[in-house]
Scaffold this motif. Structure first.
Motif, PDB file in Angstrom:
ATOM      1  N   TYR A 436     -31.677  -2.205  52.009  1.00 30.18           N
ATOM      2  CA  TYR A 436     -30.749  -2.761  53.012  1.00 30.18           C
ATOM      3  C   TYR A 436     -29.338  -2.884  52.462  1.00 30.18           C
ATOM      4  O   TYR A 436     -28.390  -3.147  53.202  1.00 30.18           O
ATOM      5  CB  TYR A 436     -31.253  -4.102  53.532  1.00 30.18           C
ATOM      6  CG  TYR A 436     -31.227  -5.232  52.529  1.00 30.18           C
ATOM      7  CD1 TYR A 436     -30.093  -6.037  52.389  1.00 30.18           C
ATOM      8  CD2 TYR A 436     -32.337  -5.493  51.721  1.00 30.18           C
ATOM      9  CE1 TYR A 436     -30.061  -7.064  51.465  1.00 30.18           C
ATOM     10  CE2 TYR A 436     -32.307  -6.519  50.793  1.00 30.18           C
ATOM     11  CZ  TYR A 436     -31.169  -7.298  50.666  1.00 30.18           C
ATOM     12  OH  TYR A 436     -31.141  -8.312  49.737  1.00 30.18           O
ATOM     13  N   ALA A 437     -29.195  -2.701  51.129  1.00 34.77           N
ATOM     14  CA  ALA A 437     -27.861  -2.774  50.527  1.00 34.77           C
ATOM     15  C   ALA A 437     -27.773  -1.790  49.373  1.00 34.77           C
ATOM     16  O   ALA A 437     -28.760  -1.547  48.676  1.00 34.77           O
ATOM     17  CB  ALA A 437     -27.575  -4.190  50.024  1.00 34.77           C
ATOM     18  N   ILE A 438     -26.597  -1.205  49.220  1.00 33.96           N
ATOM     19  CA  ILE A 438     -26.360  -0.217  48.173  1.00 33.96           C
ATOM     20  C   ILE A 438     -25.034  -0.575  47.529  1.00 33.96           C
ATOM     21  O   ILE A 438     -24.060  -0.824  48.233  1.00 33.96           O
ATOM     22  CB  ILE A 438     -26.252   1.208  48.779  1.00 33.96           C
ATOM     23  CG1 ILE A 438     -27.529   1.568  49.550  1.00 33.96           C
ATOM     24  CG2 ILE A 438     -25.951   2.245  47.692  1.00 33.96           C
ATOM     25  CD1 ILE A 438     -27.381   2.810  50.435  1.00 33.96           C
ATOM     26  N   ASN A 439     -25.010  -0.628  46.181  1.00 35.52           N
ATOM     27  CA  ASN A 439     -23.719  -0.940  45.572  1.00 35.52           C
ATOM     28  C   ASN A 439     -23.435  -0.134  44.323  1.00 35.52           C
ATOM     29  O   ASN A 439     -24.337   0.299  43.612  1.00 35.52           O
ATOM     30  CB  ASN A 439     -23.609  -2.437  45.265  1.00 35.52           C
ATOM     31  CG  ASN A 439     -24.409  -2.847  44.046  1.00 35.52           C
ATOM     32  OD1 ASN A 439     -25.630  -2.990  44.104  1.00 35.52           O
ATOM     33  ND2 ASN A 439     -23.734  -3.024  42.938  1.00 35.52           N
ATOM     34  N   GLY A 440     -22.140   0.071  44.087  1.00 30.53           N
ATOM     35  CA  GLY A 440     -21.653   0.632  42.841  1.00 30.53           C
ATOM     36  C   GLY A 440     -21.196  -0.506  41.943  1.00 30.53           C
ATOM     37  O   GLY A 440     -21.181  -1.664  42.367  1.00 30.53           O
ATOM     38  N   VAL A 441     -20.790  -0.199  40.698  1.00 31.69           N
ATOM     39  CA  VAL A 441     -20.591  -1.227  39.685  1.00 31.69           C
ATOM     40  C   VAL A 441     -19.137  -1.431  39.258  1.00 31.69           C
ATOM     41  O   VAL A 441     -18.866  -2.149  38.308  1.00 31.69           O
ATOM     42  CB  VAL A 441     -21.496  -0.961  38.456  1.00 31.69           C
ATOM     43  CG1 VAL A 441     -22.960  -1.173  38.822  1.00 31.69           C
ATOM     44  CG2 VAL A 441     -21.286   0.459  37.904  1.00 31.69           C
ATOM     45  N   ALA A 442     -18.205  -0.764  39.948  1.00 31.74           N
ATOM     46  CA  ALA A 442     -16.774  -1.019  39.770  1.00 31.74           C
ATOM     47  C   ALA A 442     -16.100  -0.462  41.024  1.00 31.74           C
ATOM     48  O   ALA A 442     -16.674   0.385  41.717  1.00 31.74           O
ATOM     49  CB  ALA A 442     -16.224  -0.347  38.520  1.00 31.74           C
ATOM     50  N   ALA A 443     -14.896  -0.943  41.316  1.00 34.60           N
ATOM     51  CA  ALA A 443     -14.245  -0.555  42.569  1.00 34.60           C
ATOM     52  C   ALA A 443     -14.107   0.970  42.678  1.00 34.60           C
ATOM     53  O   ALA A 443     -14.491   1.569  43.698  1.00 34.60           O
ATOM     54  CB  ALA A 443     -12.876  -1.221  42.669  1.00 34.60           C
ATOM     55  N   ASN A 467     -19.158  -3.041  46.896  1.00 36.26           N
ATOM     56  CA  ASN A 467     -18.904  -2.964  45.450  1.00 36.26           C
ATOM     57  C   ASN A 467     -19.261  -4.276  44.785  1.00 36.26           C
ATOM     58  O   ASN A 467     -19.008  -5.343  45.332  1.00 36.26           O
ATOM     59  CB  ASN A 467     -17.429  -2.645  45.191  1.00 36.26           C
ATOM     60  CG  ASN A 467     -17.130  -2.699  43.697  1.00 36.26           C
ATOM     61  OD1 ASN A 467     -16.393  -3.555  43.230  1.00 36.26           O
ATOM     62  ND2 ASN A 467     -17.745  -1.822  42.945  1.00 36.26           N
ATOM     63  N   LYS A 468     -19.859  -4.168  43.596  1.00 33.07           N
ATOM     64  CA  LYS A 468     -20.099  -5.353  42.782  1.00 33.07           C
ATOM     65  C   LYS A 468     -19.656  -5.015  41.362  1.00 33.07           C
ATOM     66  O   LYS A 468     -20.428  -4.449  40.577  1.00 33.07           O
ATOM     67  CB  LYS A 468     -21.597  -5.734  42.789  1.00 33.07           C
ATOM     68  CG  LYS A 468     -22.135  -6.152  44.166  1.00 33.07           C
ATOM     69  CD  LYS A 468     -21.606  -7.503  44.602  1.00 33.07           C
ATOM     70  CE  LYS A 468     -21.923  -7.779  46.063  1.00 33.07           C
ATOM     71  NZ  LYS A 468     -21.011  -7.059  46.995  1.00 33.07           N
ATOM     72  N   THR A 469     -18.422  -5.325  41.072  1.00 26.76           N
ATOM     73  CA  THR A 469     -17.914  -5.000  39.736  1.00 26.76           C
ATOM     74  C   THR A 469     -18.720  -5.745  38.662  1.00 26.76           C
ATOM     75  O   THR A 469     -18.968  -6.943  38.788  1.00 26.76           O
ATOM     76  CB  THR A 469     -16.421  -5.349  39.641  1.00 26.76           C
ATOM     77  OG1 THR A 469     -15.714  -4.564  40.600  1.00 26.76           O
ATOM     78  CG2 THR A 469     -15.874  -5.058  38.250  1.00 26.76           C
ATOM     79  N   ASN A 470     -19.123  -5.017  37.654  1.00 32.01           N
ATOM     80  CA  ASN A 470     -19.917  -5.578  36.554  1.00 32.01           C
ATOM     81  C   ASN A 470     -19.200  -6.742  35.877  1.00 32.01           C
ATOM     82  O   ASN A 470     -17.985  -6.917  36.015  1.00 32.01           O
ATOM     83  CB  ASN A 470     -20.164  -4.503  35.474  1.00 32.01           C
ATOM     84  CG  ASN A 470     -21.236  -3.498  35.872  1.00 32.01           C
ATOM     85  OD1 ASN A 470     -21.380  -2.449  35.252  1.00 32.01           O
ATOM     86  ND2 ASN A 470     -21.999  -3.808  36.904  1.00 32.01           N
ATOM     87  N   GLY A 471     -19.969  -7.500  35.147  1.00 33.34           N
ATOM     88  CA  GLY A 471     -19.422  -8.571  34.336  1.00 33.34           C
ATOM     89  C   GLY A 471     -20.330  -8.777  33.132  1.00 33.34           C
ATOM     90  O   GLY A 471     -21.414  -8.193  33.064  1.00 33.34           O
ATOM     91  N   VAL A 472     -19.869  -9.583  32.193  1.00 32.02           N
ATOM     92  CA  VAL A 472     -20.648  -9.849  30.974  1.00 32.02           C
ATOM     93  C   VAL A 472     -20.697 -11.352  30.743  1.00 32.02           C
ATOM     94  O   VAL A 472     -19.828 -12.088  31.222  1.00 32.02           O
ATOM     95  CB  VAL A 472     -20.024  -9.137  29.752  1.00 32.02           C
ATOM     96  CG1 VAL A 472     -19.954  -7.636  30.000  1.00 32.02           C
ATOM     97  CG2 VAL A 472     -18.625  -9.686  29.416  1.00 32.02           C
ATOM     98  N   THR A 473     -21.725 -11.799  30.026  1.00 37.21           N
ATOM     99  CA  THR A 473     -21.832 -13.243  29.835  1.00 37.21           C
ATOM    100  C   THR A 473     -20.939 -13.732  28.689  1.00 37.21           C
ATOM    101  O   THR A 473     -21.069 -13.277  27.554  1.00 37.21           O
ATOM    102  CB  THR A 473     -23.286 -13.714  29.619  1.00 37.21           C
ATOM    103  OG1 THR A 473     -23.247 -15.105  29.222  1.00 37.21           O
ATOM    104  CG2 THR A 473     -24.008 -12.932  28.533  1.00 37.21           C
TER     105      THR A 473
END
Ligand code: 26W
Length: 822
Positions: A436-443, A467-473
């Motif tokens: 139901y949703a598809i995303n890439g990892v940077a704009a 879009n869901k831009t990656n992140g780090v902890t």
């Protein structure tokens, strides 16, 4: 209710000490005089685990008390890194434990360094899964991560004579105190065989799957504790075993060899992680691995759902299932099979449940990384799933033919089945149709997805894309790996930033403060000295901590262009040779990363780095102004030592090829300036830190595409650029390889006549940009300011922000705080 200060839960120095001593005796069976370093490590690890268990049990209780939607993250890889220090930080007892161990006469660092990290991933995708598990727990979101408990993780890399040599990663050798084997939690998984078709009593047409083999998956749980919260989620990894019943049957039939052999086949499924990243090799065992963990995980989720007294057709109200790339995409077919064949739903109900359950994250645009399975191979492992995929495809194409006006080109591109000399299954298409949703990892990556690989799906279902831009902890990548910087930052702005990374912007007002700049650069220098010591120990190379640390650490791949970096090194070397008195800023080039064992050119790139290093490092004319280091066996443990020491971060992939990158974020957070292309998350990093604090070079993704379509001629660039030509001629003539002109032949050929990744087109721009870096580094005050501003403006790149976005836009889940005495 729990006693506040008992030996298994207490958090004071005294109780921690007691707990370690207790475990040394009762778990390891040792007394201090004969205890080894590993005994102490285990004693401490169990003490920490006890404290986590209390929170883990409370979390499970809390989740079951009322109905909450649970995030289920399906990933074939988790690159966790060592647990001990991370758990101490998240529990908030690092200082106390340091004191407790000190009073017992041992150093905490010494124990922390003893831990063998679980390397259950290749690179970015696996590490992202680990950061996301940390953020989910920290944000108090109910979540479960599912994957494979590989007995052997990513291989260990050694360098011999400049070449990569692989060794097996036997990470479980000394036991694993962080997991709990749940022997009672196991599922059967069928493989191979054939189908029997029949009509049942109700006149329903049915397929019965007669498998060739059944394997058993056993759950191994690892607690994932959030930062300074009680929430402790579960990472559930499946180990494959032979079902008991099978042994008996064959054994009784007298076929002992067969029984033993089948046992080995079963155990092989979770034996080893495939070390390829970004290229598929189409091995049957990999498909079996994928299906194995997906089937166990879905059976487990359905069990949890039904035990809560819910109806099967409401499954999606209990779980939202995220597919980490297409590696677990067979889940869509498996969910259908479970609903149709095991839970007796009709097709349309089953499809409604399935297509509201899954969401898909794409991590790569490289065509060679898009998973395709040969249809016959797929059928030989999963005959029933092939039948289901045919039916999904039939209904899907029926529906879309109308919408694309029967355009055969569009239909071919959308179809789940590829045609050619051999038919194949397109896993990305299956993932798109069933999610139901598809995303890439940077704009940029998401935009490119919509324009290229998933173009036709975007036209059909624009509303599914985001879009869901990656992140780090920041817990692991700042607090744990850079405690000195953490202390300095917190002394100025408090420690709220650890959970709310945007608060780092509070540092901006100190960017011009000379005292703060001095403290900032002092920490950097100290971290560089630490790394210099490690480099000396591991490689024997002396490096100068005052030199600029220019760092490229990541998997070795042509698209990441480590060889472009090496061309710069050679260029500087030649400038020195031509003019030994030339004024250049001393630099230490640090490379690290593994090459897929079967990837010839990547292995040759490693050899080239080491060969150039041998010449440059030992040439008296260089006068130690340049040093080239290849730091072996890049993994989470080593990364934690490298990032804090970086002055310059190399993010030089061909524009349009790196989906996001996450090392770029870790380096910048630790005060490194980036030299990079407009690729992946670099684009957004540059927007945040400001273009004046980022060294940009190279073609844009659009320009790359245009040059390629117009016919790119690398040889022309080579002929017309004297410095480039000299460097290439030296490599090919054996200048760096004891006059052996055969060693680098394949690499030179691929660059001169093909150069898929446009190194030559970007060479001049890169060199000019590096010259600007050289100038900038001479101005210590300005550099310090730029470094501070990089850290101050990286707030966006916390994985907490990424996870928040997934929770709100895709999973629709909220946090559920856990209390300890609920
Ligand atoms: C089929 C073989 C295979 C194995 C692994 C193909 C592709 C992969 C992964 C998708 C490779 C990977 O790790 N991709 C990286 O994912 C990161 C997290 O999103 C991104 O930051 C990196 O840019 C991307 O290369």
């Amino acid at each position: 209710n729990v006693l506040v200060e008992d030996a298994r839960t207490g958090l004071t120095v005294e109780t921690l000490k007691k707990a370690i001593q207790n475990n040394l005796f009762y778990v390891q069976g040792k007394y201090p005089e004969i205890a080894t370093r590993n005994d102490y490590y285990m004693a401490l690890a169990y003490a920490v685990r006890d404290r986590i268990l209390q929170r883990w049990v409370a979390s499970v209780k809390q989740y079951l008390q009322e109905k909450h939607r649970i995030v289920s993250y399906l990933s074939a890889e988790y690159l966790l890194g060592p647990h001990l220090a991370n758990n101490l930080i998240n529990l908030g007892i690092y200082k106390e434990t340091e004191q407790a161990t000190k009073e017992l006469g041992i150093s905490l660092d010494w124990l922390i360094e003893k831990e063998v990290e679980p390397g259950l991933g290749n690179g970015g995708l696996g590490r992202l899964a680990a950061c996301y598990m940390d953020s989910l727990a920290t944000l108090e979101v109910p979540a479960i991560g599912y994957g494979i408990r590989y007995q052997f993780g990513i291989f260990e890399q050694d360098i011999r004579d400049g070449w990569q040599v692989e060794d097996t990663d036997n990470w479980l050798r000394r036991g694993n105190p962080w997991e709990i084997a749940r022997r009672e939690l196991s599922y059967d998984v069928k493989l191979g065989g054939y189908l029997q078709h029949y009509t049942d009593r109700d006149g329903k047409f049915r397929s019965k799957w007669i498998p060739e083999l059944t394997v058993k998956g056993v759950a191994y749980d690892t607690p994932i504790l959030g930062y300074k919260v009680n929430t402790t989620n579960t990472l559930r990894l499946w180990k494959s075993e032979a079902p008991r019943s099978f042994d008996f049957q064959s054994f009784n039939a007298g076929d002992y060899n067969f029984a033993v052999n089948q046992k080995i086949v079963c155990e092989n499924l979770s034996k080893v992680l495939y070390p390829n990243d970004e290229t598929l090799n189409g091995k049957k065992l990999r498909l079996q691995q994928q299906y194995f963990f997906v089937s166990c995980s879905l059976q487990d989720m359905i069990g949890i759902h039904l035990r809560q007294g819910e109806k099967i057709e409401d499954f999606q109200s209990t779980f939202s299932v995220q597919l980490n790339d297409t590696h677990p995409a067979v889940a869509i077919a498996e969910m259908m099979r479970l609903l149709l064949d095991e839970h007796d739903l009709d097709w349309s109900t089953a499809w409604r449940v399935t297509s509201r359950t899954f969401a898909y994250t794409n991590h790569t645009l490289l065509p060679e990384a898009l998973e395709k399975w040969d249809l016959e191979l797929f059928q030989s492992v999963l005959p029933r799933h092939l039948e289901i995929i045919y039916e999904i495809n039939r209904r899907f194409l029926d529906e879309v033919t109308v919408r694309v006006y029967g355009d055969p080109e569009k239909i071919r591109s959308l179809s789940l089945i590829g045609e050619g000399p051999r038919k194949y299954i397109k896993m990305a298409n299956l993932a798109c149709v069933g999610s139901y949703a598809i995303n890439g990892v940077a704009a940029l990556h998401t935009e490119l997805l919509k324009k290229t690989v998933l173009k036709d799906f975007y036209a059909l279902y624009p509303e599914k894309f985001s879009n869901k831009t990656n992140g780090v902890t920041p817990r692991r990548w700042m607090v744990l790996s850079n405690p000195k910087l953490t202390e300095l930052i917190s002394s100025k702005i408090g420690d709220g930033w650890i959970k709310h990374l945007e608060e780092l912007s509070g540092l901006e007002k100190f960017a011009d403060d000379p005292d703060f700049q001095k403290q900032w650069m002092d920490v950097k220098l100290e971290m560089k000295k630490n790394l210099a010591r490690k480099i000396k120990n591991r490689t024997g190379i002396d490096v100068n901590p005052e030199s600029m640390f220019d760092i490229q650490v990541k998997r070795i791949h042509e698209y990441k262009r480590q060889h472009l970096n090496i061309l710069h090194v050679i260029t500087l070397y030649n400038r020195i040779k031509q003019n030994p008195e030339i004024d250049i800023v001393p630099r230490t080039f640090v490379f690290a990363g593994k090459a897929a064992p079967g990837y010839k050119l990547a292995k040759l790139m490693i050899k080239l780095i080491n060969s150039v290093g041998d010449i440059v490092n030992n040439d008296p004319d260089v006068k130690d102004r340049l040093k080239v280091v290849f730091y072996p066996n890049y993994n989470v443990t080593n990364a934690q030592k490298i990032y804090p020491a970086a002055d310059l971060s190399e993010q030089i992939s061909t524009a349009g090829k790196e989906a996001s990158g996450t090392g770029n974020m870790k380096l910048s957070m630790n005060g490194a300036l980036t030299i990079g292309t407009l690729d992946g998350a670099n684009v957004e990093i540059r927007e945040c830190v400001g273009e004046e604090n980022f060294f940009l070079f190279g073609l844009t993704a659009e320009e790359v595409a245009r040059i390629k379509s117009e016919g790119y001629n690398p040889y022309g660039y080579y002929q017309n650029n004297a410095e480039l030509k000299l460097a290439m001629d030296q490599i090919s003539s054996g200048y760096f390889s004891h006059l052996d002109d055969t060693v680098f032949k394949d690499l030179v050929k691929s660059l001169l006549y093909d150069d898929q990744f446009l190194l030559f087109a970007d060479y001049q721009s890169y060199i000019e940009c590096q010259d600007k870096v050289d100038v900038a580094y001479r101005d210590k005050v300005k550099w310090a300011k730029m470094s501070i501003l990089n850290t101050a403006r990286m707030g966006k790149f916390s994985s907490d922000r990424s996870i928040q976005e997934y929770c709100e836009d895709i999973w629709k889940v909220k946090s559920v705080p856990v209390s300890l005495n609920g």
